[in-house]
Design a protein around this motif. Structure first.
Motif, PDB file in Angstrom:
ATOM      1  N   ALA A  72       6.142  23.585 -18.864  1.00  0.00           N
ATOM      2  CA  ALA A  72       5.490  24.752 -18.266  1.00  0.00           C
ATOM      3  C   ALA A  72       4.071  24.407 -17.816  1.00  0.00           C
ATOM      4  N   ASP A  73       3.360  23.668 -18.648  1.00  0.00           N
ATOM      5  CA  ASP A  73       2.018  23.249 -18.267  1.00  0.00           C
ATOM      6  C   ASP A  73       2.053  22.335 -17.056  1.00  0.00           C
ATOM      7  N   ASP A  74       3.105  21.524 -16.957  1.00  0.00           N
ATOM      8  CA  ASP A  74       3.267  20.654 -15.792  1.00  0.00           C
ATOM      9  C   ASP A  74       3.416  21.480 -14.521  1.00  0.00           C
ATOM     10  N   GLU A  75       4.148  22.597 -14.607  1.00  0.00           N
ATOM     11  CA  GLU A  75       4.330  23.460 -13.430  1.00  0.00           C
ATOM     12  C   GLU A  75       2.987  24.049 -12.996  1.00  0.00           C
ATOM     13  N   TYR A  76       2.194  24.502 -13.961  1.00  0.00           N
ATOM     14  CA  TYR A  76       0.868  25.034 -13.617  1.00  0.00           C
ATOM     15  C   TYR A  76      -0.009  23.939 -13.013  1.00  0.00           C
ATOM     16  N   SER A  77      -0.023  22.770 -13.635  1.00  0.00           N
ATOM     17  CA  SER A  77      -0.881  21.686 -13.162  1.00  0.00           C
ATOM     18  C   SER A  77      -0.511  21.259 -11.745  1.00  0.00           C
ATOM     19  N   TYR A  78       0.790  21.307 -11.443  1.00  0.00           N
ATOM     20  CA  TYR A  78       1.224  20.960 -10.090  1.00  0.00           C
ATOM     21  C   TYR A  78       0.697  21.998  -9.092  1.00  0.00           C
ATOM     22  N   GLY A  79       0.770  23.271  -9.464  1.00  0.00           N
ATOM     23  CA  GLY A  79       0.207  24.316  -8.614  1.00  0.00           C
ATOM     24  C   GLY A  79      -1.290  24.141  -8.414  1.00  0.00           C
ATOM     25  N   GLY A  93       4.556  34.248 -21.293  1.00  0.00           N
ATOM     26  CA  GLY A  93       3.880  34.158 -22.576  1.00  0.00           C
ATOM     27  C   GLY A  93       3.175  32.837 -22.822  1.00  0.00           C
ATOM     28  N   HIS A  94       3.137  31.962 -21.835  1.00  0.00           N
ATOM     29  CA  HIS A  94       2.522  30.651 -22.022  1.00  0.00           C
ATOM     30  C   HIS A  94       1.000  30.765 -22.055  1.00  0.00           C
ATOM     31  N   TRP A  95       0.353  29.863 -22.772  1.00  0.00           N
ATOM     32  CA  TRP A  95      -1.100  29.933 -22.898  1.00  0.00           C
ATOM     33  C   TRP A  95      -1.799  29.689 -21.576  1.00  0.00           C
ATOM     34  N   ARG A  96      -1.094  29.052 -20.626  1.00  0.00           N
ATOM     35  CA  ARG A  96      -1.672  28.781 -19.319  1.00  0.00           C
ATOM     36  C   ARG A  96      -1.506  29.949 -18.338  1.00  0.00           C
ATOM     37  N   THR A  97      -0.772  30.989 -18.718  1.00  0.00           N
ATOM     38  CA  THR A  97      -0.457  32.047 -17.763  1.00  0.00           C
ATOM     39  C   THR A  97      -1.704  32.760 -17.267  1.00  0.00           C
ATOM     40  N   THR A  98      -2.699  32.956 -18.127  1.00  0.00           N
ATOM     41  CA  THR A  98      -3.941  33.583 -17.674  1.00  0.00           C
ATOM     42  C   THR A  98      -4.627  32.733 -16.607  1.00  0.00           C
ATOM     43  N   TYR A  99      -4.518  31.410 -16.741  1.00  0.00           N
ATOM     44  CA  TYR A  99      -5.042  30.514 -15.716  1.00  0.00           C
ATOM     45  C   TYR A  99      -4.187  30.613 -14.446  1.00  0.00           C
ATOM     46  N   GLY A 100      -2.865  30.688 -14.631  1.00  0.00           N
ATOM     47  CA  GLY A 100      -1.957  30.712 -13.491  1.00  0.00           C
ATOM     48  C   GLY A 100      -2.138  31.939 -12.614  1.00  0.00           C
ATOM     49  N   ARG A 101      -2.221  33.128 -13.245  1.00  0.00           N
ATOM     50  CA  ARG A 101      -2.410  34.348 -12.448  1.00  0.00           C
ATOM     51  C   ARG A 101      -3.757  34.324 -11.724  1.00  0.00           C
ATOM     52  N   ASN A 102      -4.794  33.876 -12.405  1.00  0.00           N
ATOM     53  CA  ASN A 102      -6.111  33.804 -11.779  1.00  0.00           C
ATOM     54  C   ASN A 102      -6.099  32.836 -10.600  1.00  0.00           C
TER      55      ASN A 102
END
Length: 301
Positions: free
Chosen positions: A175-182, A207-216
């Motif tokens: 999941a973190d990899d998906e965010y980092s790619y974005g 519910g991932h800890w990175r989701t707040t970063y992802g939405r922003n």
């Protein structure tokens, strides 16, 4: 400003930004809400009949299918008039997404027609007369041409190659990899691709800890792409979902910037006031420069 006044302001913001996502005017705060919504729904149905008769979403999905449903998490608000309005706006949003799908189908039809014309020209057919292309509403569009093909045929080979050169991380946290790619796509300036990637991430990992970063970051990908109306709901949602999130304060400040970009000083001032009240440490620390720059762009009483 009291907590009660901020709660009322944020409820007003929630309704206002949900309307922005569907390109409709801000909701009035008088007794005409119901009549205005009924008229809006009638206009959407009329638009569907006129522009996309018989259209449906069986063939093509919209490029970006997920606009957030902006809802306040304040307890007891589920039975309020604002909640009812937001639910009806969700339904309108779904209808507009189906229209987007039909529009993409029309674009694909034009592309196929253009390819046939190119094939005829390549086979020595000379210079054929411009071909009238009929849209979904029965109206004729200008004749197909090579320039039209360039506009609707999608990204160039060079862009595709550049995007493909950006590697997706491979760690023990997919999941973190998906965010980092974005993030890498956004950082390289590939905003539409970043929008798709980050939308996928936040939808699949709520519910991932990175989701707040992802939405922003998804909001920023839209804002940097000149799409403030699409950015605003993501910033508001990220703030309202978890006000203690790592990027909740950032989203509230970027929400003010989105409102400034839309020339909506009133809502920009509400967001800026809420930011300074809720996140004084950020306003005086990490985000001080951004906060002061935003304040300088509007005249808040």
């Amino acid at each position: 400003m009291t907590f009660g006044s901020f709660a009322r302001n944020l409820s007003f913001l929630g309704a206002g930004f949900a309307l922005l996502a569907t390109s409709t005017p801000a909701l009035p705060q008088d007794g005409n809400d119901e009549a205005r919504l009924r008229r809006l729904e009638a206009e959407v149905r009329a638009l569907q009949r006129k522009v996309f008769p018989g259209g449906d979403g069986r063939f093509f999905e919209p490029e970006i299918s997920a606009q957030p449903s902006v809802r306040s998490t304040v307890s007891g608000s589920s039975t309020t008039a604002v909640t009812d309005i937001l639910a009806r706006l969700d339904a309108l949003e779904t209808q507009l997404q189906r229209q987007t799908a039909q529009n993409e189908e029309n674009a694909n039809t034009i592309r196929l027609l253009t390819e046939r014309i190119d094939a005829l020209e390549g086979g020595g057919a000379g210079n054929p007369e411009p071909v009238a292309v009929t849209t979904g509403g029965g109206e004729e569009a200008p004749g197909a041409s090579r320039s039209l093909a360039a506009e609707i045929s999608g990204p160039s080979d060079e862009r595709l190659a550049a995007v493909q050169s950006i590697a997706k991380p491979q760690t023990d946290d997919p999941a973190d990899d998906e965010y980092s790619y974005g993030y890498r796509l956004w950082n390289a300036g590939f905003y539409p691709e970043a929008q798709q990637q980050l939308t996928l991430f936040v939808e699949q990992n709520p519910g991932h800890w990175r989701t707040t970063y992802g939405r922003n970051l998804l909001g920023r990908a839209y804002l940097d792409d000149g799409k403030a109306k699409e950015a605003a709901p993501w910033f508001l949602k990220n703030y309202q979902e978890d006000k203690t999130g790592a990027r909740a304060g950032d989203s509230l400040l970027y929400l003010a910037e989105a409102m400034i970009a839309l020339d909506d000083s009133r809502r920009a001032c509400i967001a800026l006031a809420e930011f300074s009240e809720t996140y004084p440490a950020l306003a005086a620390g990490r985000l001080q420069g951004q906060y002061e720059a935003s304040r300088a762009k509007v005249n808040c009483d």
